[in-house]
Design an enzyme around this catalytic site. Structure first.
Site, mmCIF file in Angstrom:
data_model
loop_
_atom_site.group_PDB
_atom_site.id
_atom_site.type_symbol
_atom_site.label_atom_id
_atom_site.label_comp_id
_atom_site.label_asym_id
_atom_site.label_seq_id
_atom_site.Cartn_x
_atom_site.Cartn_y
_atom_site.Cartn_z
ATOM 1 N N PHE A 1 -4.780 -27.940 -43.145
ATOM 2 C CA PHE A 1 -6.320 -27.596 -43.016
ATOM 3 C C PHE A 1 -7.239 -27.660 -44.109
ATOM 4 O O PHE A 1 -8.228 -27.060 -44.282
ATOM 5 C CB PHE A 1 -6.505 -25.922 -42.462
ATOM 6 C CG PHE A 1 -5.397 -25.630 -41.377
ATOM 7 C CD1 PHE A 1 -5.805 -26.073 -40.117
ATOM 8 C CD2 PHE A 1 -4.513 -24.747 -41.581
ATOM 9 C CE1 PHE A 1 -4.771 -26.008 -38.923
ATOM 10 C CE2 PHE A 1 -3.573 -24.483 -40.572
ATOM 11 C CZ PHE A 1 -3.899 -24.966 -39.077
ATOM 12 N N GLU B 1 1.708 -37.393 -44.790
ATOM 13 C CA GLU B 1 2.860 -36.522 -44.482
ATOM 14 C C GLU B 1 3.948 -36.907 -45.163
ATOM 15 O O GLU B 1 5.141 -36.934 -44.815
ATOM 16 C CB GLU B 1 3.132 -36.575 -43.159
ATOM 17 C CG GLU B 1 1.866 -36.426 -42.021
ATOM 18 C CD GLU B 1 1.503 -35.035 -41.926
ATOM 19 O OE1 GLU B 1 2.185 -34.180 -42.683
ATOM 20 O OE2 GLU B 1 0.684 -34.614 -41.027
ATOM 21 N N CYS C 1 -4.820 -17.288 -48.778
ATOM 22 C CA CYS C 1 -4.684 -17.215 -50.313
ATOM 23 C C CYS C 1 -3.130 -16.470 -50.528
ATOM 24 O O CYS C 1 -2.636 -16.051 -49.917
ATOM 25 C CB CYS C 1 -5.940 -16.358 -50.691
ATOM 26 S SG CYS C 1 -5.905 -14.504 -50.493
#
Ligand code: TTP
Ligand code: MG
Ligand code: ZN
Length: 217
Positions: free
Chosen positions: A22, A95, A189
């Site tokens: 993301f 990837e 995080c």
């Protein structure tokens, strides 16, 4: 005094784009490729066959895509490049964390031979452990762009992918490879990333628990 113009002669280097899910790694890769089209620079895009989310293309979250050649073994990249009628000036690999470690030698061979290599890869898995392929490529890359996402818990830089199973963080023993998207992954995080079953050496564990408690007082 140099007898020659030292600027702008040798081509061939590696640019790594890494980070968690993301973060927009594929988007950044596609952006760099789009720029090449305006300059009429030839390129070929590759991806390992393991990711079944999109067949024969790389896709960004904003809907952009590019045709990509799938490979099982990284040496197939070299075969393909050699056989291609137009020798590519740029080779892009998305990837890369899923490729065999020989991808590192392949990137090196391409760059040494004058090709500019763009590599996008996850830096760490859901357990917060490095993907060795990415770690090694980062040692050889001339340029590294480390992207982050947004922690879905607190909004701080989201740097670690979190795998969810029935809404709960996946256990440390879960297999490393599990293709998925928002239904099975989120991003956190360092303070909000949890891996049940992850074992730390005692001094590390003791320090982390006692120090955090003492600064909270
Ligand atoms: P990415 O392309 O890294 O994910 P993304 O599209 O969200 O990121 P970006 O926008 O930055 O391009 O794809 C990650 C793939 O890897 C996805 O299919 C899930 C899988 N995966 C694993 O198999 N194991 C892991 O530990 C992690 C974190 C992801
Ligand atoms: Mg991606
Ligand atoms: Zn957070």
């Amino acid at each position: 005094m140099a007898k020659f113009n030292a600027f702008g002669k040798e081509k061939g280097w590696i640019e790594l784009i890494c980070g968690p899910m993301f973060a927009g790694k594929s988007e950044e890769l596609l952006r760099r490729l789009k720029r090449l089209e305006y300059a009429d620079v030839s390129y070929i895009v590759f991806k390992p066959i393991v990711d079944t989310r999109s067949k024969k293309e790389i896709k960004s979250r904003d809907g952009r895509s590019s045709y990509a050649i799938e490979f099982e073994h990284p040496y197939q990249i070299l075969d393909y490049v050699k056989k291609n009628i137009v020798l590519p000036q740029v080779v892009a690999i998305d990837e890369a964390q899923f490729a065999d470690t020989s991808i590192v030698d392949v990137c090196e061979a391409l760059a040494d031979s004058g090709v500019i290599v763009y590599v996008a890869a996850l830096d760490r898995d859901f357990k917060n452990e490095p993907f060795m392929v990415t770690a090694k490529i980062s040692c050889y890359a001339e340029h590294i762009t480390k992207l982050s996402a947004v922690c879905t818990e607190c909004g701080a830089p989201g740097t670690i992918s979190l795998r969810l199973i029935n809404g709960m963080p996946a256990h440390f023993d879960s297999p490393v490879v599990q293709i998925g998207n928002q239904e099975s992954y989120t991003v956190r995080c360092r303070h909000h990333h949890k891996v049940p079953g992850k074992v730390y050496d005692l001094p590390i564990k003791e320090f982390k628990t006692s120090y955090k408690k003492s600064i909270k007082k």
